[in-house]
Design a protein around this motif. Structure first.
Motif, short mmCIF file in Angstrom:
data_model
loop_
_atom_site.label_atom_id
_atom_site.label_comp_id
_atom_site.label_asym_id
_atom_site.label_seq_id
_atom_site.Cartn_x
_atom_site.Cartn_y
_atom_site.Cartn_z
N ILE A 119 -6.04 6.90 10.65
CA ILE A 119 -5.92 7.62 11.92
C ILE A 119 -7.16 8.50 12.12
CG2 ILE A 119 -4.65 9.48 13.09
CD1 ILE A 119 -2.09 8.35 11.74
N SER A 120 -7.55 9.21 11.06
CA SER A 120 -8.68 10.12 11.23
C SER A 120 -9.97 9.34 11.45
CB SER A 120 -8.81 11.05 10.02
OG SER A 120 -8.95 10.29 8.87
N SER A 121 -10.11 8.19 10.79
CA SER A 121 -11.32 7.37 10.99
C SER A 121 -11.43 6.93 12.43
CB SER A 121 -11.29 6.13 10.09
OG SER A 121 -11.45 6.51 8.77
N GLY A 130 0.65 16.66 3.39
CA GLY A 130 1.16 17.91 2.80
C GLY A 130 2.66 17.83 2.55
N THR A 131 3.40 17.30 3.51
CA THR A 131 4.85 17.17 3.36
C THR A 131 5.17 16.26 2.16
OG1 THR A 131 5.02 17.40 5.74
CG2 THR A 131 6.98 16.61 4.60
N SER A 132 4.42 15.16 2.06
CA SER A 132 4.63 14.26 0.91
C SER A 132 4.35 14.99 -0.39
CB SER A 132 3.70 13.04 1.00
OG SER A 132 3.89 12.39 2.19
N PHE A 191 1.07 6.50 -0.82
CA PHE A 191 -0.10 5.67 -0.53
C PHE A 191 -0.14 5.32 0.96
CE2 PHE A 191 -2.15 1.53 -0.10
CZ PHE A 191 -3.39 1.82 -0.65
N ILE A 192 1.04 4.94 1.50
CA ILE A 192 1.09 4.58 2.92
C ILE A 192 0.69 5.79 3.78
CG2 ILE A 192 2.66 3.96 4.83
CD1 ILE A 192 4.19 2.22 2.76
N VAL A 193 1.23 6.96 3.44
CA VAL A 193 0.92 8.17 4.22
C VAL A 193 -0.58 8.48 4.13
CG1 VAL A 193 1.25 10.68 4.29
CG2 VAL A 193 3.22 9.18 4.07
N ILE A 218 14.38 7.81 -12.37
CA ILE A 218 13.09 8.50 -12.18
C ILE A 218 11.99 7.48 -11.91
CG2 ILE A 218 11.27 9.75 -13.44
CD1 ILE A 218 13.51 11.48 -14.64
N LYS A 219 12.03 6.37 -12.65
CA LYS A 219 11.03 5.31 -12.45
C LYS A 219 11.10 4.78 -11.02
CE LYS A 219 10.07 3.52 -17.02
NZ LYS A 219 10.58 2.66 -18.05
N ILE A 220 12.33 4.52 -10.56
CA ILE A 220 12.51 4.00 -9.19
C ILE A 220 11.97 5.02 -8.17
CG2 ILE A 220 14.23 3.38 -7.42
CD1 ILE A 220 15.94 2.23 -9.75
N LEU A 221 12.35 6.30 -8.38
CA LEU A 221 11.92 7.35 -7.44
C LEU A 221 10.40 7.50 -7.43
CD1 LEU A 221 14.65 10.10 -7.87
CD2 LEU A 221 14.19 8.70 -5.86
N ILE A 222 9.79 7.46 -8.63
CA ILE A 222 8.32 7.59 -8.71
C ILE A 222 7.66 6.42 -7.98
CG2 ILE A 222 6.33 7.48 -10.29
CD1 ILE A 222 7.95 9.22 -12.23
N GLY A 223 8.23 5.22 -8.18
CA GLY A 223 7.70 4.03 -7.51
C GLY A 223 7.74 4.19 -5.99
N ILE A 224 8.91 4.62 -5.49
CA ILE A 224 9.05 4.82 -4.03
C ILE A 224 8.07 5.90 -3.55
CG2 ILE A 224 10.63 5.66 -2.22
CD1 ILE A 224 12.93 4.37 -3.86
N ALA A 225 8.01 7.00 -4.30
CA ALA A 225 7.13 8.11 -3.91
C ALA A 225 5.68 7.66 -3.87
CB ALA A 225 7.30 9.28 -4.87
N MET A 226 5.29 6.83 -4.85
CA MET A 226 3.89 6.36 -4.88
C MET A 226 3.58 5.47 -3.69
SD MET A 226 3.04 5.82 -8.88
CE MET A 226 1.39 5.20 -8.68
N VAL A 227 4.51 4.56 -3.38
CA VAL A 227 4.30 3.65 -2.24
C VAL A 227 4.24 4.46 -0.95
CG1 VAL A 227 5.35 1.80 -0.89
CG2 VAL A 227 5.33 1.64 -3.37
N VAL A 228 5.22 5.37 -0.77
CA VAL A 228 5.24 6.18 0.46
C VAL A 228 3.98 7.05 0.53
CG1 VAL A 228 6.46 8.06 1.64
CG2 VAL A 228 7.76 6.18 0.65
#
Lengths: 291, 224
Positions: free
Chosen positions: A185-187, A36-38, A176-178, A164-174
């Motif tokens: 964790i839930s599994s 949710g925070t992401s 995905f990791i989250v 924006i491209k760099i930020l979107i890339g970072i946001a996507m990686v983060v």
């Protein structure tokens, strides 16, 4: 009977293993809060990018002495170009007044004539606010008859696009990791809860319950846990947002950050999905490991 | 009809059973005897297809170990009632729910569950204990609940793995009497035990195992 059995067993499982269920809900709610925070960061980031792009405009200069009816037709033609949001006409007289306001000199007094051509300020839709789209729109306008010049801050747009491209890339990686961490964790949490009920599963197999029949109460339980976790996560995020608003007042413009109802709804649905997915996968795996 | 045709079950480092061939008819009471590790439990596991034979073929009614699929195993288990030394009851459910669970988990209708559970509770004489939890019952009573759970789905055969192993002689005889009454009503009973005294002179068919092989298959002489 089987549907009601699955429902009642699912709820009974929750009641019987309160400790394991509480732990599962707690861990799931933390995972959903992370997601949710992401989503809040992503949502507001997207809003900010849209705002940035909506601030972008092109200045279109019309050739000197173009007839008024031609200028009106030009306004219509420019307005029809895909990606043009709106346009404002600035007459030569308005341009001269603007010059006087900004520089304190009347250009007519200095030169004896008004050197400013008619122009348009063209605003581009945020979706078309990239350097490539702006360049395309600018060239289409420039190709119209009676257009003298089209000016815009191309280099600024290129820089904005790059970041924006760099930020979107970072946001996507983060993101995905989250997301991956939340599912993992839930599994594991639900797997532990299922392992705690291995006697129940064993007995169900012993008496001849099919795998899908065994799975259903656990899936019901997982979904209820997921939904509860979603509700807790929504409450947690709302409280955290309110508390941060009070504590950080004056330091960060938190009032500009918006948590939409869609994010809250998404968190509830994600909780349901997480519960369904994790329990389904975990029970399937557990059943596959045994005959 | 139950049959094992030249069945062997080998594990990673041991042999469970080897070259077992036997037939068990409907309504028969069969005792599988032998020392610990002789292969008694392995035979029962082969019958409820918890393990598959390494070679040979196990047949229980229409189910054949050579052709049975994973999805068909639950349907076989509805025809095979199982009882264990440690009862394996659900500790968080009362007697009624432990028994009814077997029916609910196999999709019986609510009305049938009520009727069938009441009938089997009477059969094992536990009606007065229906709302008690397993830890409120004696070992013998717990085993009767386990028998009722195995019996309630009206199986073709009851498989009992050392059902009296945790019980005193009096309770053991009571359990044996319950199993005999089940057999007399037409259900086959296959019981693994090493308590020879308990089954002596009862006229049961006795299959004796040593090191995974059948060393004796005979009918015990019934005492007068």
């Amino acid at each position: 009977m089987s549907f009601f059995f699955s429902l009642s067993e699912g709820f009974k499982n929750l009641r019987r293993a309160r400790g394991a269920a509480f732990l599962a809900v707690l861990i799931l709610s933390l995972a959903i809060t992370m997601v949710g925070t992401s989503a809040v960061v992503g949502w507001n980031g997207k809003k900010f990018i849209k705002f940035l792009r909506s601030q972008f405009d092109l200045t279109v200069f019309v050739q000197m002495d173009t007839a008024d009816e031609v200028v009106i037709q030009l306004a219509k033609d420019i307005g029809k170009i895909e990606g043009v949001w709106d346009l404002t006409y600035i007459s030569p007289a308005q341009a001269a007044r603007k010059f006087e306001k900004e520089f304190g000199e009347n250009v007519m007094t200095i030169l004896g004539t008004n050197p400013f051509p008619a122009s348009f300020i063209v605003r581009i839709s945020p979706e078309f606010g990239t350097a490539v789209d702006a360049s395309y729109i600018a060239s289409r306008i420039a190709n119209l008859n009676n257009i003298e010049e089209v000016r815009y801050r191309k280099s600024l747009l290129v820089i904005v696009d790059k970041y924006i491209k760099i930020l979107i890339g970072i946001a996507m990686v983060v993101g995905f990791i989250v997301l991956f961490a939340a599912v993992l964790i839930s599994s594991y949490t639900i797997k532990l809860a299922i392992f705690a009920k291995r006697d129940l599963i064993w007995t169900m197999r012993l008496v001849g319950a099919t795998d899908s029949f065994i799975r259903r109460p656990f899936v019901v339980e997982g979904m209820v846990e997921g939904l509860l976790a979603g509700i807790i996560a929504v409450g947690f995020l709302e409280v955290a947002y309110k508390v941060a608003g009070i504590v950080l007042r004056g330091y960060l413009p938190l009032h500009r950050i918006e948590i939409s109802n869609e994010i809250y709804l998404g968190m509830l649905l994600f909780g349901l999905f997480l519960g369904w997915f994790s329990s389904n996968i975990s029970v399937r795996k557990y059943l596959r490991e045994k005959i | 009809m139950i049959s094992l045709a030249n069945v062997s079950a080998r594990f990673t480092d041991t042999i469970g059973v080897e070259g077992i061939t036997l037939d068990i008819n409907k309504g028969e009471f069969v005792c599988i005897t032998g020392p610990t590790g002789a292969g008694k439990t392995t035979i029962l596991k082969l019958l409820y297809m918890d393990i598959k034979p390494s070679s040979g073929r196990v047949t229980v009614e229409e189910f054949d170990s050579g052709t049975i699929t994973r999805k068909q195993i639950p349907y076989l288990r509805r025809k095979v009632g199982m009882i264990f030394q440690d009862f394996k009851l659900l500790g968080d459910r009362n007697v009624y729910d432990n028994i009814a669970f077997a029916l609910r988990a196999t999709g019986y209708k609510r009305a049938d569950v009520k009727k069938m559970t009441a009938r089997v509770l009477a059969q094992v004489d536990l009606n007065h204990r229906r709302y008690h939890f397993p830890d409120q019952l004696s070992g013998g009573e717990q085993q009767r609940v386990a028998i009722a759970r195995a019996l309630v789905v009206e199986p073709y055969v009851i498989l009992a793995d050392e059902p009296t192993g945790n019980l005193d002689p009096e309770s053991s005889n009571l359990i044996l009497d319950v199993l005999i009454s089940i057999q007399r009503q037409g259900t086959s009973v296959v019981m693994a035990t090493h308590d020879y005294h308990m089954i002596d002179g009862r006229g049961f068919r006795r299959i004796h195992l040593e090191d995974g092989k059948v060393t004796d298959d005979s009918i015990d002489v019934q005492a007068e």
